[in-house]
Design a protein around this motif. Structure first.
Motif: not given
Length: 118
Positions: A78-96
């Motif tokens: 398993t791969l992870y992505l911890q995302m903190n302090n998110l902003g509107p510019e981070d809105t997206a579809v995230y792909y591994c």
């Protein structure tokens, strides 16, 4: 069959956090580098982060450095992505994606939507 399945996306308020997961199957996960790539509405794909096969080397786009953390659990494939302090510019579809060389992705997941909005 080689497969990557992302999960953990959703709607979060600005300043919030999310943790994405990517479950791998059908190949020797611990033998491959992995990446996260995102695509915002109306834009092209943007590389976010890389991690090497052992998990001891990580790389980040300037846009997420200091806020996102990539990690992996080779015992759980398993791969992870911890995302903190998110902003509107981070809105997206995230792909591994499986990636053994910079900017080369040979297997993709289906993506998980992250929406940052109040």
């Amino acid at each position: 069959e080689v497969q990557l399945v992302e999960s953990g996306g959703g709607l979060v308020q600005p300043g919030g956090s999310l943790r994405l997961s990517c479950a791998a199957s059908g190949f020797t996960f611990r033998g491959h580098g992995m990446s996260w790539v995102r695509q915002a509405p109306g834009k092209g794909p943007e590389w976010v982060s890389d991690i090497n096969s052992g998990g001891d080397n990580t790389y980040y786009a300037d846009s997420v450095k200091g806020r996102f953390t990539i990690s992996r659990d080779n015992a759980k494939d398993t791969l992870y992505l911890q995302m903190n302090n998110l902003g509107p510019e981070d809105t997206a579809v995230y792909y591994c994606a499986r990636s053994d060389y910079p900017d080369e992705f040979d297997t993709w997941g289906q993506g998980t939507q992250v929406t940052v909005s109040s």
